[in-house]
Design an enzyme around this catalytic site. Sequence first.
Site, PDB file in Angstrom:
ATOM      1  N   GLY A 122       6.276  50.156   6.293  1.00  0.00           N
ATOM      2  CA  GLY A 122       5.201  50.830   5.560  1.00  0.00           C
ATOM      3  C   GLY A 122       4.036  51.198   6.456  1.00  0.00           C
ATOM      4  O   GLY A 122       3.486  52.303   6.363  1.00  0.00           O
ATOM      5  N   CYS A 123       3.652  50.296   7.330  1.00  0.00           N
ATOM      6  CA  CYS A 123       2.507  50.549   8.216  1.00  0.00           C
ATOM      7  C   CYS A 123       2.842  51.642   9.231  1.00  0.00           C
ATOM      8  O   CYS A 123       1.979  52.431   9.610  1.00  0.00           O
ATOM      9  CB  CYS A 123       2.089  49.263   8.912  1.00  0.00           C
ATOM     10  SG  CYS A 123       1.556  48.009   7.715  1.00  0.00           S
ATOM     11  N   THR A 124       4.102  51.691   9.645  1.00  0.00           N
ATOM     12  CA  THR A 124       4.533  52.754  10.549  1.00  0.00           C
ATOM     13  C   THR A 124       4.462  54.097   9.834  1.00  0.00           C
ATOM     14  O   THR A 124       3.906  55.062  10.376  1.00  0.00           O
ATOM     15  CB  THR A 124       5.965  52.473  11.058  1.00  0.00           C
ATOM     16  OG1 THR A 124       5.946  51.238  11.778  1.00  0.00           O
ATOM     17  CG2 THR A 124       6.460  53.587  11.958  1.00  0.00           C
TER      18      THR A 124
END
Length: 151
Positions: A41-43
Amino acid sequence: MLGTPAPEISLPATGDKTISLSALHGHPVVVYFYPKDNTPGCTREGEQFRDLHAEFAELGCVILGISRDSIKSHENFKSKMSFPFDLLSDTEEAACQAYGVIKMKNMYGKQVRGIERSTFVIDAHGVLRKEWRGVKIPDHAQEVLKAVASL
């Protein structure tokens, strides 16, 4: 918090520097808090800001990503993903506390303290103009870009 001066941030950042919000007056700033480097998700979230970076830059906007990861982790993540913006390390949770983004979350059935994905738009005068908490990633960066453009 909206309509009031944004809480000051002064943290170590990628590129062997320290970044303070007060030094960025004169530019709108997007501060996005994310849970962890190199997670799916952060990527994806970082990729969205990367892919729209030129449009943010046309508006004079500075993008800053913040998590509790180390500078070494941030440098690797930034390099791997070709992020054109700085990542700030908040290992002491000072900025996380100031912006109220630390929450209890369920992870695999256990309660853990972590960063709630959140984004803040600060105008060129250092005033908090827009915030998103519990961010859902699809189209989020595009929505943030529209908010910056409307300042």
